[in-house]
Design a protein around this motif. Structure first.
Motif, mmCIF file in Angstrom:
data_model
loop_
_atom_site.group_PDB
_atom_site.id
_atom_site.type_symbol
_atom_site.label_atom_id
_atom_site.label_comp_id
_atom_site.label_asym_id
_atom_site.label_seq_id
_atom_site.Cartn_x
_atom_site.Cartn_y
_atom_site.Cartn_z
ATOM 1 N N MET A 124 65.319 51.111 -40.703
ATOM 2 C CA MET A 124 65.445 51.233 -42.157
ATOM 3 C C MET A 124 65.107 49.872 -42.762
ATOM 4 N N LEU A 126 64.810 47.699 -45.733
ATOM 5 C CA LEU A 126 65.176 47.512 -47.137
ATOM 6 C C LEU A 126 65.151 46.016 -47.480
ATOM 7 N N SER A 127 65.898 45.204 -46.736
ATOM 8 C CA SER A 127 66.067 43.775 -47.070
ATOM 9 C C SER A 127 64.763 43.005 -46.927
ATOM 10 N N GLY A 132 68.055 40.288 -50.556
ATOM 11 C CA GLY A 132 69.113 40.629 -49.600
ATOM 12 C C GLY A 132 70.194 41.366 -50.369
ATOM 13 N N SER A 133 71.151 40.606 -50.917
ATOM 14 C CA SER A 133 72.155 41.240 -51.787
ATOM 15 C C SER A 133 71.487 41.805 -53.029
ATOM 16 N N PHE A 157 65.221 40.816 -41.270
ATOM 17 C CA PHE A 157 66.439 41.176 -40.518
ATOM 18 C C PHE A 157 66.556 42.692 -40.328
ATOM 19 N N ILE A 158 65.502 43.313 -39.852
ATOM 20 C CA ILE A 158 65.517 44.769 -39.731
ATOM 21 C C ILE A 158 65.945 45.194 -38.321
ATOM 22 N N THR A 159 67.021 45.987 -38.264
ATOM 23 C CA THR A 159 67.475 46.534 -36.989
ATOM 24 C C THR A 159 66.372 47.462 -36.457
ATOM 25 N N LYS A 202 70.483 36.062 -32.106
ATOM 26 C CA LYS A 202 71.663 36.179 -32.947
ATOM 27 C C LYS A 202 72.934 35.624 -32.322
ATOM 28 N N THR A 210 66.893 42.812 -33.783
ATOM 29 C CA THR A 210 66.709 42.472 -35.204
ATOM 30 C C THR A 210 65.421 41.683 -35.380
ATOM 31 N N ILE A 367 79.268 39.906 -38.044
ATOM 32 C CA ILE A 367 78.155 40.572 -38.738
ATOM 33 C C ILE A 367 78.648 41.650 -39.704
ATOM 34 N N ILE A 370 78.785 40.837 -43.146
ATOM 35 C CA ILE A 370 77.513 40.427 -43.753
ATOM 36 C C ILE A 370 76.575 41.594 -44.028
ATOM 37 N N PHE A 371 76.294 42.415 -42.977
ATOM 38 C CA PHE A 371 75.244 43.416 -43.242
ATOM 39 C C PHE A 371 75.792 44.677 -43.922
ATOM 40 N N GLU A 372 74.843 45.546 -44.309
ATOM 41 C CA GLU A 372 75.187 46.747 -45.076
ATOM 42 C C GLU A 372 75.936 46.377 -46.359
ATOM 43 N N THR A 374 77.155 42.508 -48.134
ATOM 44 C CA THR A 374 78.164 41.511 -47.727
ATOM 45 C C THR A 374 79.520 41.890 -48.343
ATOM 46 N N GLN A 376 81.325 40.072 -50.160
ATOM 47 C CA GLN A 376 81.371 39.665 -51.576
ATOM 48 C C GLN A 376 80.801 40.809 -52.438
HETATM 49 C C1 FAD Z 1 71.945 41.479 -37.711
HETATM 50 C C2 FAD Z 1 71.449 42.009 -39.012
HETATM 51 C C3 FAD Z 1 70.925 43.294 -39.085
HETATM 52 C C4 FAD Z 1 70.427 43.794 -40.296
HETATM 53 N N1 FAD Z 1 69.861 45.038 -40.334
HETATM 54 C C5 FAD Z 1 69.241 45.439 -41.479
HETATM 55 C C6 FAD Z 1 68.484 46.654 -41.503
HETATM 56 O O1 FAD Z 1 68.390 47.392 -40.521
HETATM 57 N N2 FAD Z 1 67.843 46.999 -42.640
HETATM 58 C C7 FAD Z 1 67.906 46.208 -43.780
HETATM 59 O O2 FAD Z 1 67.289 46.565 -44.761
HETATM 60 N N3 FAD Z 1 68.631 45.062 -43.777
HETATM 61 C C8 FAD Z 1 69.287 44.651 -42.664
HETATM 62 N N4 FAD Z 1 69.974 43.464 -42.647
HETATM 63 C C9 FAD Z 1 70.016 42.634 -43.855
HETATM 64 C C10 FAD Z 1 71.402 42.575 -44.493
HETATM 65 O O3 FAD Z 1 71.690 43.767 -45.125
HETATM 66 C C11 FAD Z 1 71.404 41.345 -45.433
HETATM 67 O O4 FAD Z 1 71.395 40.192 -44.611
HETATM 68 C C12 FAD Z 1 72.607 41.340 -46.348
HETATM 69 O O5 FAD Z 1 72.529 42.366 -47.294
HETATM 70 C C13 FAD Z 1 72.761 40.001 -47.090
HETATM 71 O O6 FAD Z 1 71.561 39.561 -47.633
HETATM 72 P P1 FAD Z 1 71.081 38.058 -47.368
HETATM 73 O O7 FAD Z 1 71.152 37.815 -45.917
HETATM 74 O O8 FAD Z 1 69.779 37.880 -48.026
HETATM 75 O O9 FAD Z 1 72.173 37.142 -48.056
HETATM 76 P P2 FAD Z 1 72.178 36.669 -49.588
HETATM 77 O O10 FAD Z 1 72.011 37.838 -50.477
HETATM 78 O O11 FAD Z 1 71.270 35.512 -49.752
HETATM 79 O O12 FAD Z 1 73.679 36.165 -49.742
HETATM 80 C C14 FAD Z 1 74.093 34.870 -49.309
HETATM 81 C C15 FAD Z 1 75.556 34.695 -49.721
HETATM 82 O O13 FAD Z 1 75.690 34.776 -51.154
HETATM 83 C C16 FAD Z 1 76.592 35.786 -51.515
HETATM 84 N N5 FAD Z 1 76.160 36.428 -52.758
HETATM 85 C C17 FAD Z 1 74.916 36.841 -53.095
HETATM 86 N N6 FAD Z 1 74.924 37.390 -54.308
HETATM 87 C C18 FAD Z 1 76.190 37.350 -54.767
HETATM 88 C C19 FAD Z 1 76.864 37.783 -55.951
HETATM 89 N N7 FAD Z 1 76.209 38.382 -56.940
HETATM 90 N N8 FAD Z 1 78.201 37.574 -56.064
HETATM 91 C C20 FAD Z 1 78.875 36.956 -55.059
HETATM 92 N N9 FAD Z 1 78.305 36.530 -53.913
HETATM 93 C C21 FAD Z 1 76.986 36.731 -53.762
HETATM 94 C C22 FAD Z 1 76.578 36.769 -50.334
HETATM 95 O O14 FAD Z 1 77.753 37.542 -50.271
HETATM 96 C C23 FAD Z 1 76.452 35.803 -49.154
HETATM 97 O O15 FAD Z 1 77.708 35.287 -48.819
HETATM 98 C C24 FAD Z 1 70.508 42.984 -41.463
HETATM 99 C C25 FAD Z 1 71.068 41.689 -41.393
HETATM 100 C C26 FAD Z 1 71.503 41.196 -40.192
HETATM 101 C C27 FAD Z 1 72.047 39.785 -40.158
#
Ligand code: FAD
Length: 393
Positions: A124, A126-127, A132-133, A157-159, A202, A210, A367, A370-372, A374, A376
């Protein structure tokens, strides 16, 4: 009436999953943690029992809404990385199920379903590096060109990225429309322009693959757009947003994986505290350790109640008015983090050593915060839901 008793079917599934975790997963957990490999044979074995996305529909199909969470807890008790690998097509399957037309579902779901003889995986996507967030900031584009779409961009970071047979990709057709401009597409393995990005090493859940996935002028037939095209040019089905909303209903299962890790750590620490003798008595006899274990037991049980409640609500179509799915994911993963760290403390120096699985569980637990989404972001979702509640009478 509230009942915490599992049905015969649920109990049977729980026992089967526990036995599988104990006999097949735990003995090889350290190997896959150290070697960072995808456990293909275990995915096949699990599919033969009915776990994961399977060709026959699997043990999870048509069962009670608690079953996916019960299975996730048990398999993750064995090893969260392997449990995630076994169910790694689950998100892609959920996205296809939520957005695709009947024909598309019939075509693509079997393409990511494993059985006892072969592994087929979905990813899937998405990111992105800058989304990310902030998912709405997706930069990957899908441009219509005659009977095709051309996809350009990078997913991060796609699984199962790059090892998947089918990638479900979220891309924007019109950036000015934000969420409404997003659509979901399937991109099968081997499509020209589907290129391999970085494969990440990781901290934990190392049996789960990933990687980044690059789309470079990646051309796919227009019928690979999930949900099809409406006359006005938008998505005919619920669209990408529909898929993302559905994923909110899968959050309890994410919490259940975290719950499995926390429970494993608590049980291990409890056994250790009963047999480790210092000052002439088992260390559990010290209130400092006994109370820590009491807190761990309460935290594990509380997390399970939140996970089961949210899973039940999703199954019964009860709306998440307080974002109960996010609550379950957030609470269970925070619990797993704290309980695993406390378990290291209960074991003292032994807890820090790789001879015991506890340090791995700390790394695996992280993790889930963080994923699915965070934790926060989960708190943001919960607080917005609370803000929207009507005044109390
Ligand atoms: C092992 C792994 C597997 C993954 N698998 C998938 C997958 O299969 N498919 C997919 O699409 N994605 C996947 N991801 C991505 C994952 O969903 C994102 O890493 C996650 O959503 C966070 O995005 P980011 O890493 O860009 O962090 P960022 O969005 O950059 O966030 C960094 C920090 O800032 C905080 N933050 C950001 N915005 C705000 C806000 N508005 N208010 C407060 N705090 C905030 C966050 O909580 C975090 O602490 C995976 C990630 C990992 C590490």
């Amino acid at each position: 009436m509230v009942s915490f008793a599992l049905s015969d079917e649920e109990r049977l599934v729980q026992q089967t999953a526990h036995e599988f975790a104990k006999k097949e997963i735990r003995p090889v957990a350290q190997y896959f943690d150290e070697h960072e490999e995808t456990p293909y044979d275990l995915i096949k074995k699990a599919a033969a029992v009915g776990f994961g996305v399977t060709a026959e529909g699997g043990i999870l199909d048509g069962s009670s809404s608690l079953v996916p969470s019960i299975v996730a807890e048990e398999l993750s008790w064995g090893c969260a990385g392997i449990a995630l690998a076994i169910n790694s097509s689950g998100l892609a399957a959920a996205a296809i199920a939520a957005t695709a037309s009947e024909d598309q579902r019939e075509r693509w779901l079997p393409e990511i379903a494993s059985d006892g003889d072969s592994v087929k995986l979905g990813a899937m996507c998405l990111s992105e590096p800058d989304a990310g967030s902030d998912v709405a900031n997706i930069q990957t584009t899908a441009t219509r060109d005659g009977d095709d779409y051309i996809i350009n961009g990078e997913k991060q970071f796609i699984t199962n990225g790059n090892i998947a047979d089918v990638h479900v990709v979220f891309a924007t057709e019109d950036r000015t429309k934000g969420w409404a401009g997003l659509s979901a597409f399937v991109v099968p393995r081997g499509t020209p322009g589907l290129e391999e990005g970085t494969t990440w090493k990781k901290m934990g859940i190392r049996a789960s693959h990933t990687a980044n996935v690059v789309f470079n002028e990646c051309r796919i037939p227009a019928e690979y757009k999930l949900g099809g095209q409406s006359k006005s040019g938008g998505s005919a089905g619920p669209g990408a947003m529909g898929a993302l909303m559905t994923l909110e209903r899968t959050r309890p299962v994410v919490g259940a994986y975290a719950l499995g890790i926390g429970r494993a750590a608590y049980e291990y620490a409890l056994d250790y505290a009963k047999q480790r003798v210092q000052f002439g008595r088992p260390i559990i006899k010290n209130q400092a350790i006994g109370f820590m274990l009491a807190d761990m037991a309460m935290a594990v049980d509380s997390a399970r109640m939140m996970v089961w409640r949210a899973a039940w609500m999703a199954g019964a179509n009860v709306p998440y008015l307080q974002a109960e799915g996010s609550m379950a994911k957030c609470f269970a993963s925070d619990m797993a983090m704290k309980v695993t760290v406390d378990a290291v403390q209960v074991l003292g120096g032994q807890g820090y050593m790789r001879e015991h699985p506890v340090e791995k569980w700390v790394r695996d637990a992280k993790i889930f915060q963080i994923f699915e989404g965070t934790n926060q972001i989960q708190r943001l979702v919960i607080s917005r839901a609370l803000e929207a509640l009507p005044p109390r009478g």
